[in-house]
Design an enzyme around this catalytic site. Structure first.
Site, PDB file in Angstrom:
ATOM      1  N   GLU A 138       0.896  -1.277  -0.104  1.00  0.00           N
ATOM      2  CA  GLU A 138      -0.025   0.225   0.056  1.00  0.00           C
ATOM      3  C   GLU A 138       0.834   1.253   0.187  1.00  0.00           C
ATOM      4  O   GLU A 138       1.872   1.306   0.657  1.00  0.00           O
ATOM      5  CB  GLU A 138      -0.938  -0.010   1.118  1.00  0.00           C
ATOM      6  CG  GLU A 138      -1.394   1.266   1.663  1.00  0.00           C
ATOM      7  CD  GLU A 138      -2.252   1.193   2.894  1.00  0.00           C
ATOM      8  OE1 GLU A 138      -2.784  -0.190   3.239  1.00  0.00           O
ATOM      9  OE2 GLU A 138      -2.692   2.270   3.474  1.00  0.00           O
ATOM     10  N   GLU A 169      -2.362  11.898   3.341  1.00  0.00           N
ATOM     11  CA  GLU A 169      -3.402  11.506   4.404  1.00  0.00           C
ATOM     12  C   GLU A 169      -3.164  12.528   5.484  1.00  0.00           C
ATOM     13  O   GLU A 169      -1.953  12.996   5.800  1.00  0.00           O
ATOM     14  CB  GLU A 169      -2.722  10.099   4.733  1.00  0.00           C
ATOM     15  CG  GLU A 169      -3.841   9.415   5.853  1.00  0.00           C
ATOM     16  CD  GLU A 169      -3.639   7.948   6.041  1.00  0.00           C
ATOM     17  OE1 GLU A 169      -2.610   7.602   5.546  1.00  0.00           O
ATOM     18  OE2 GLU A 169      -4.620   7.234   6.638  1.00  0.00           O
TER      19      GLU A 169
END
Ligand SMILES: *[C@@H]1O[C@H](CO)[C@@H](O)[C@H](O)[C@H]1NC(C)=O
Ligand SMILES: *[C@@H]1O[C@H](CO)[C@@H](O)[C@H](O)[C@H]1NC(C)=O
Ligand SMILES: *[C@@H]1O[C@H](CO)[C@@H](O)[C@H](O)[C@H]1NC(C)=O
Ligand SMILES: *[C@@H]1O[C@H](CO)[C@@H](O)[C@H](O)[C@H]1NC(C)=O
Ligand SMILES: *[C@@H]1O[C@H](CO)[C@@H](O)[C@H](O)[C@H]1NC(C)=O
Ligand SMILES: *[C@@H]1O[C@H](CO)[C@@H](O)[C@H](O)[C@H]1NC(C)=O
Length: 371
Positions: A137, A142
């Site tokens: 990932e 974020e």
């Protein structure tokens, strides 16, 4: 999860491939009126990160204006800020995953004018392999609540660590990328410029995030609007050697890319609060954790002070995206995936981590009870 190991040996043997090409050709553009054509909408409440959110279907997203193309031709992905939500209910928002997946040897570029922020808001622009944690990932963008700086991270199966990273304007928070160490914190690097996230990002006219997914390493560049280089305006190709030093570089030295990473689905999502149970169990820091909430939103409760009520506090909780472009160093490096958005996502990632933690907790409890 660690069974696909032989590749590591051969990849390490051909380590001189560090000189791999840095020129990539356009294979996919998501923009304008067709932006949303090739994404799948999650269509379920957030059973992935424990958020107080419902990731709506494509139909609901369209009918309630949570995912649409605005009059400027930009894609909007947002939290519902017009519906009154009662106590015990969750708020509508969006999670989309690209139906295509992109192999090692790809670059994705997201040009955005606005990113979501606000108390309880937890957005991400990221990617994940279908069989996560196998295949890994990459979290390009974020943050949670009112933080002012973007966080980049990798999450992988066991054994991938980061050493010797070259970084500019960043702080390295953690160097072990494994989902089963440090409660799946991942190898996190904070981009220290305050125009990389939140109100600062929008005030600067937004910017561009570039993610290079190559066997010679994973690189992320962040360019605030005034610093977007000419190398990104040639629409049909991108040469990453013309982008300057990456903002964040994850070298392959102690993390062979072909071993730990596989083709990635690209994902935008916004959840609300979330991670509380995980945080309790693991001390992980997420939007809903009271200590993390207090860092930027003061004394209060993530859910009751934000999610319920008329939603007027979510006016800043949206992505405005000019385009996402994907480039590849080979014409065969994109494949039509299954639109596999219900698996192998950050949610599944955290969900799986949570499951593992719960499993551990239950095992420990059983042990305690049996003693
Ligand atoms: C979340 O819900 C969807 C739809 O019910 C289901 O397919 C998926 O397996 C669930 N995921 C997790 C991690 O529970
Ligand atoms: C494209 O990238 C892949 C993965 O990084 C690499 O194996 C391959 O050699 C590259 N191809 C070219 C032409 O550089
Ligand atoms: C990373 O480090 C920065 C600077 O110390 C800090 O502000 C941030 O909260 C840290 N992030 C995580 C996930 O620990
Ligand atoms: C790239 O595409 C944009 C939008 O379609 C266009 O305005 C611009 O002229 C193009 N640039 C080049 C160098 O072709
Ligand atoms: C929405 O709720 C907030 C907080 O309760 C309140 O200040 C605001 O006036 C409300 N807005 C509308 C349009 O009712
Ligand atoms: C909802 O958010 C949008 C921005 O996405 C904003 O323009 C609008 O004024 C907000 N509506 C309310 C009722 O707060």
């Amino acid at each position: 999860m660690l069974s696909a190991k032989p590749a590591a040996v051969s990849a390490l043997v051909i380590f001189p491939a560090l000189t791999a090409a840095t020129s990539y050709s356009l294979v996919k553009e998501y923009s304008g009126s067709t932006f949303f054509n090739d994404w799948s909408f999650y269509g379920n409440y957030d059973n992935l990160t424990n958020g107080d959110a419902i990731f709506v279907t494509r139909d609901v997203a369209a009918s309630s204006n949570l995912a649409y193309v605005n009059s400027a031709g930009n894609a909007i992905i947002k939290v519902d800020n017009t519906t009154t939500v009662d106590y015990n209910y969750k708020r509508n928002t969006v999670r989309v995953a690209s139906t295509d997946e992109y192999a090692v040897g790809s670059v994705w570029v997201a040009d955005m004018l606005h990113v979501p922020y606000g108390c309880s808001v937890w957005p991400a622009w990221w990617s994940q392999a279908s069989a996560w944690p196998s295949g890994g990932e990459i979290d390009t963008f974020e943050g949670v609540n009112m933080v002012t700086m973007n966080q980049v991270a990798l999450h992988t199966s066991h054994g991938c660590t980061i050493t010797g990273a070259v970084q500019t304007s960043t702080l390295v928070n953690s160097t072990d990328c494994s989902y089963d160490d440090n409660a799946n914190e991942g190898c996190v690097v904070t981009v220290t410029s305050t125009n990389s996230y939140g109100a600062g990002f929008a005030a600067a006219g937004g910017g561009v995030y570039v993610t290079e997914f190559s066997e010679v390493g994973i690189n992320v560049w962040f360019f605030t609007r005034s610093e977007v280089p000419p190398a990104l305006s040639t629409n049909l190709s991108v040469d990453t050697s013309a982008l300057g030093t990456p903002t964040v570089n994850y070298p392959p030295t102690d993390c062979d890319i072909n071993t730990y990473f596989a083709a990635q689905h690209l994902i935008f999502d916004i959840t609300l609060c979330g991670g509380t149970l995980t945080a309790l169990l693991s001390h992980l820091d997420f939007a809903g954790s009271s200590s993390v909430y207090a860092e930027t939103c003061g004394t209060g409760t993530c859910y009751t002070d934000n999610v319920i009520g008329n939603g007027s506090n979510y006016a800043s909780a949206y992505f405005e995206i000019q385009y996402v472009k994907v480039f590849s160093n080979s014409s065969t490096s994109t494949s039509s995936g299954s639109g596999n958005s219900n698996r192998g996502d950050r949610g599944a990632a955290v969900g799986a981590g949570l499951g593992a933690l719960l499993g551990l907790g239950i095992a420990a409890l059983a042990l305690a009870l049996s003693v």
